[in-house]
Write a protein that holds these residues in place. Sequence first.
Motif, short mmCIF file in Angstrom:
data_model
loop_
_atom_site.label_atom_id
_atom_site.label_comp_id
_atom_site.label_asym_id
_atom_site.label_seq_id
_atom_site.Cartn_x
_atom_site.Cartn_y
_atom_site.Cartn_z
N ALA A 18 0.84 -1.20 0.00
CA ALA A 18 0.00 0.00 0.00
C ALA A 18 0.87 1.25 0.00
N PHE A 19 1.94 1.25 0.81
CA PHE A 19 2.83 2.40 0.82
C PHE A 19 3.51 2.56 -0.54
N GLN A 20 3.94 1.46 -1.12
CA GLN A 20 4.61 1.53 -2.41
C GLN A 20 3.69 2.09 -3.48
N ASP A 21 2.40 1.71 -3.44
CA ASP A 21 1.43 2.28 -4.38
C ASP A 21 1.31 3.78 -4.19
N THR A 22 1.29 4.22 -2.92
CA THR A 22 1.18 5.65 -2.61
C THR A 22 2.45 6.39 -3.00
N ALA A 23 3.60 5.83 -2.66
CA ALA A 23 4.89 6.51 -2.90
C ALA A 23 5.20 6.59 -4.38
N GLY A 24 4.81 5.58 -5.15
CA GLY A 24 5.01 5.60 -6.60
C GLY A 24 6.43 5.94 -6.99
N SER A 25 6.60 7.06 -7.67
CA SER A 25 7.92 7.46 -8.15
C SER A 25 8.59 8.48 -7.23
N PHE A 26 8.09 8.60 -5.99
CA PHE A 26 8.63 9.57 -5.05
C PHE A 26 10.14 9.38 -4.91
N SER A 27 10.90 10.43 -5.22
CA SER A 27 12.36 10.38 -5.16
C SER A 27 12.87 11.66 -4.51
N GLU A 28 12.84 11.68 -3.21
CA GLU A 28 13.25 12.84 -2.43
C GLU A 28 13.92 12.37 -1.15
N THR A 29 14.49 13.32 -0.42
CA THR A 29 15.07 13.03 0.88
C THR A 29 14.28 13.77 1.95
N ILE A 30 13.93 13.04 3.01
CA ILE A 30 13.14 13.58 4.11
C ILE A 30 13.93 13.37 5.40
N GLU A 31 13.98 14.41 6.22
CA GLU A 31 14.64 14.30 7.52
C GLU A 31 13.60 14.44 8.62
N LEU A 32 13.61 13.51 9.55
CA LEU A 32 12.72 13.56 10.70
C LEU A 32 13.58 13.69 11.95
N CYS A 33 13.27 14.67 12.79
CA CYS A 33 14.05 14.91 14.01
C CYS A 33 13.17 14.74 15.24
N CYS A 34 13.69 14.00 16.18
CA CYS A 34 12.99 13.74 17.43
C CYS A 34 13.81 14.33 18.56
N LEU A 35 13.20 15.22 19.33
CA LEU A 35 13.89 15.88 20.42
C LEU A 35 13.53 15.26 21.76
N GLU A 80 19.67 23.88 15.80
CA GLU A 80 19.87 25.19 15.17
C GLU A 80 20.33 25.12 13.73
N GLU A 81 20.68 23.92 13.28
CA GLU A 81 21.17 23.76 11.91
C GLU A 81 20.05 24.06 10.91
N GLY A 82 20.36 24.86 9.93
CA GLY A 82 19.38 25.17 8.89
C GLY A 82 19.16 23.97 7.98
N VAL A 83 18.12 24.01 7.20
CA VAL A 83 17.80 22.93 6.28
C VAL A 83 18.39 23.26 4.91
N ASP A 84 19.17 22.34 4.37
CA ASP A 84 19.70 22.48 3.02
C ASP A 84 18.63 21.97 2.06
N THR A 85 17.81 22.88 1.55
CA THR A 85 16.69 22.48 0.71
C THR A 85 17.12 21.92 -0.65
N ASP A 86 18.40 22.04 -0.98
CA ASP A 86 18.90 21.37 -2.18
C ASP A 86 19.08 19.88 -1.93
N ALA A 87 19.32 19.51 -0.66
CA ALA A 87 19.57 18.12 -0.31
C ALA A 87 18.35 17.44 0.33
N VAL A 88 17.52 18.23 1.02
CA VAL A 88 16.38 17.68 1.77
C VAL A 88 15.10 18.39 1.34
N MET A 89 14.09 17.62 0.94
CA MET A 89 12.81 18.23 0.56
C MET A 89 12.10 18.82 1.77
#
Length: 146
Positions: free
Chosen positions: A25-42, A78-87
């Motif tokens: 089901a996730f694969q059907d949803t993700a399809g051709s998704f080709s990006e990088t996502i960062e998740l941070c837990c504090l 405090e690190e900024g997001v490099d939007t060229d590397a991470v969506m």
Amino acid sequence: MSDAPRYWMPEYVERFVEALNDDDAFQDTAGSFSETIELCCLDTPDDEDVSATYTFEGGQVTDADVWIDEAPSEQMREEGVDTDAVMARATAPYDVWVQMDQGEMGATEAIASPDYKIDGSMMQIMSNMGVFRGMMSVAADVEKTY
């Protein structure tokens, strides 16, 4: 259940990646998704901040990197997001991630919460909400301890 990894620890991230790549089901949803996502837990129960970066190619996670630092990690927070590397980068305290994982808070509620911060192009994020919701659904089904 003693062999279940704790939420947000590297062993959990490994199982989560396997689950994402194996979930039809996730694969059907993700399809051709080709990006990088960062998740941070504090502020995990171990007094750590954890960042997990997932790189997708054609809906499959091809790389996952975990960075753990003592909380509060000045560099991580405090690190900024490099939007060229991470969506997108989503950051929230451990208890908010647990609420989302247990279905007590949905993606839309999280985005509206002052404790949840998302960085990146809101247009891209909104157009890929199905992928984010799919990730949350798969994550909820991965056996874990809190």
